[in-house]
Design a protein around this motif. Structure first.
Motif, PDB file in Angstrom:
ATOM      1  N   GLY A 194       0.984  -1.279  -0.004  1.00  0.00           N
ATOM      2  CA  GLY A 194       0.060  -0.016   0.092  1.00  0.00           C
ATOM      3  C   GLY A 194       0.955   1.239   0.039  1.00  0.00           C
ATOM      4  N   THR A 226       0.076   5.233   4.497  1.00  0.00           N
ATOM      5  CA  THR A 226      -0.910   4.660   4.944  1.00  0.00           C
ATOM      6  C   THR A 226      -0.464   3.932   6.022  1.00  0.00           C
ATOM      7  N   ASN A 263       0.495   4.786  -7.124  1.00  0.00           N
ATOM      8  CA  ASN A 263      -0.106   4.804  -5.775  1.00  0.00           C
ATOM      9  C   ASN A 263      -1.373   6.086  -5.437  1.00  0.00           C
ATOM     10  N   ASP A 272      -4.262   6.683  -6.901  1.00  0.00           N
ATOM     11  CA  ASP A 272      -5.852   6.445  -6.526  1.00  0.00           C
ATOM     12  C   ASP A 272      -6.117   6.131  -4.830  1.00  0.00           C
ATOM     13  N   GLU A 273      -4.923   5.308  -4.498  1.00  0.00           N
ATOM     14  CA  GLU A 273      -5.055   4.441  -3.447  1.00  0.00           C
ATOM     15  C   GLU A 273      -4.908   5.556  -2.399  1.00  0.00           C
ATOM     16  N   THR A 274      -4.064   6.326  -2.604  1.00  0.00           N
ATOM     17  CA  THR A 274      -3.603   7.668  -1.582  1.00  0.00           C
ATOM     18  C   THR A 274      -4.980   8.592  -1.314  1.00  0.00           C
TER      19      THR A 274
END
Ligand code: UTP
Length: 476
Positions: free
Chosen positions: A118, A122, A162, A164-166
């Motif tokens: 990830g 995060t 990373n 979109d995930e962030t």
């Protein structure tokens, strides 16, 4: 968009489209988009100079080096001037009160050493609540905004890998109490990985093996994304740069900001004396009157160990990747409106999984690919009036880099605990610690309770019912 296939063919990179006809229309489009964003001439020239040509010779990098000057902490040197530190603090506080400063986190790295699945921001780091790195920074920024009565905008650089995930993480956590319109994400550029012959490696049949262009890519990303324009419109002229892996960082340090402004510096950096000669940190040096950072691996052995008449290491100024940038400097260096590359690329030889022309996937056991990265500290020689300011390591630097051992979640947790323990002891709270300052149990101080020793004392004194400091206590 024009079809880049013939262009790739002409550059000897036609294999990128070897499986094109077997891809779905969406996959084809995705590959065309990726391919169109790559500057093949730049890739060819980097391969030529860095891989084939062997790059810059060591002696070119390290000849004529001298240690860099720095502003020492009061008490750390006879030349330190406490009244200058007070003046700097006042200047920095005024800048925070008038909204001249933005926080900027580079969070586009792949964090391979930590091995966490990830975005690194995060990752949970605090001793009790396991708050994420992003939450720690958000709360520090919020705390500063409250103290100085002016919201501080926060810019975060992500990568295509990373982003979109962030963003989803921030949305899920309601931006940790910050106003969403004051949190700005920008995506850094990327570079393709190549093999020893300079051929672009394919991550899949329809996907080029891309990696982020290094933290030095921040400069052009700030320009390209329009972030610099927005800062200008908002009256921000000072950018406080820090890395995503260091929860101890003072995201917005008034004294550091004040020194930067008093010296009209375009790029200021914090330093800590190296813990031991071989510590793996870049070293601030100068050559021909220009400041620069020399990577630990490039500093000749003789200089690594060299001591001065005072018995201290001459090349002791370790870089901890905390900087202040003048906005105009980034605009100039980041390529004005165009956002062109401006810093030199460095080479990393890594294992890059790839798919060959026959569609067979390979998981190399040895490094097979070359990645190209820019380093932010390479901006230093270009800056006018750069300054280097000493800081206490214990109050600014404990990064999470590795899964275990040095600079790991464990060492970082302990360093946070030592800081909380120092603050508690300074406030007169009885607390036994071991000889390293580590308390016998885990507790936690939220940045919203206090983010400095002085504010901790004040907040503690103001508590009507003082809790007993025990395992699991969280002061919020
Ligand atoms: P590191 O040099 O520690 O690299 O980055 P990394 O990618 O995070 O970790 P490893 O080497 O794969 O284990 C220092 C800082 O620079 C940022 C990282 O997110 C971190 O905050 N960075 C690095 C970027 O933003 N972009 C990059 O391309 C590289």
């Amino acid at each position: 968009m024009t079809d880049p296939r013939s262009h790739y063919e002409a550059h000897g990179q036609g294999h990128v489209f070897a499986h094109f006809d077997s891809l779905s229309p969406a996959e084809q489009q995705a590959l065309l988009d990726q391919a169109a964003a790559i500057d093949l001439a730049e890739v060819a020239s980097l391969h030529e100079t860095l891989v084939t040509g062997g790059g810059v010779k060591d002696e070119d990098r390290t000849g004529d080096l001298e240690p860099a000057d720095y502003i020492p902490l009061p008490g750390h040197s006879e030349t330190a001037n406490p009244s200058l530190w007070r003046e700097a603090a006042l200047k920095g506080e005024a800048a925070l009160r008038t909204g001249r400063v933005a926080a900027f986190t580079v969070a586009g790295g792949q964090g391979t050493r930590l091995g966490f699945d990830g975005p690194k921001g995060t990752f949970g780091v605090t001793p009790v609540l396991q708050k994420s790195l992003f939450q720690v920074f958000a709360e520090k920024i919020l705390a500063t905004s409250r103290v100085y009565g002016r919201p501080v905008p926060w810019y975060l650089m992500t990568s295509v890998l990373n982003h979109d995930e962030t963003v989803a993480f921030f949305e899920r956590h309601h931006h940790f109490g910050l106003k969403p319109e004051r949190v700005h994400f920008l995506t850094q550029g990327f570079m393709p990985a190549v093999d020893a012959g300079g051929r672009i490696l394919m991550a899949d049949r329809g996907e080029i093996a891309l990696s982020p262009d290094g933290h030095g890519g921040a400069l052009r990303a700030l320009v390209r994304s329009g972030a610099i324009r927005r800062m200008e419109a908002d009256g921000v002229d000072t950018i406080s740069y820090f890395q995503v892996d260091n929860p101890l960082v003072r995201c917005l340090d008034p004294t550091f900001i004040g020194f930067h402004l008093l010296h009209e510096s375009e790029l200021s950096s914090k330093m800590v004396p190296k813990a031991y000669p071989g510590e793996k940190v870049g070293v601030f040096c100068q050559r021909g009157g220009k400041a620069l950072v020399v990577e630990y691996s490039d500093l000749p052995e003789a200089l690594v160990e060299e001591t001065g008449p005072d018995g201290q290491l001459r090349y002791r100024s370790g870089s901890i990747a905390i900087h202040l940038f003048n906005r105009g400097f980034i605009e100039r260096l980041g390529g004005g409106g165009g956002g062109n590359a401006c810093l030199p690329f460095h080479l990393a030889h890594k294992k890059v999984p790839f798919v060959d022309g026959a569609g067979v996937r390979h998981e190399p056991a040895e490094p097979n690919g070359y990645k190209f990265e820019m380093f932010v500290f390479d901006a230093l020689p270009f800056a006018k009036n750069p300054i280097i300011v000493e800081t206490e390591r214990a109050d600014d630097f404990s990064p999470v880099k590795n899964a275990e051992g040095v600079d790991s979640p464990r060492t970082c947790r302990d360093d946070q605990l030592r800081q909380f323990a120092r603050w508690a002891q300074a406030a007169g709270i009885p607390l036994e610690t071991d000889e390293t300052g580590l308390p016998p149990f885990a507790f936690e101080v939220s940045p919203l309770f206090a983010d400095t020793e002085t504010r901790f004392k004040k907040a503690w004194e103001a508590l009507p019912h003082k809790p007993v400091l025990t395992e699991g206590l969280v002061l919020v």
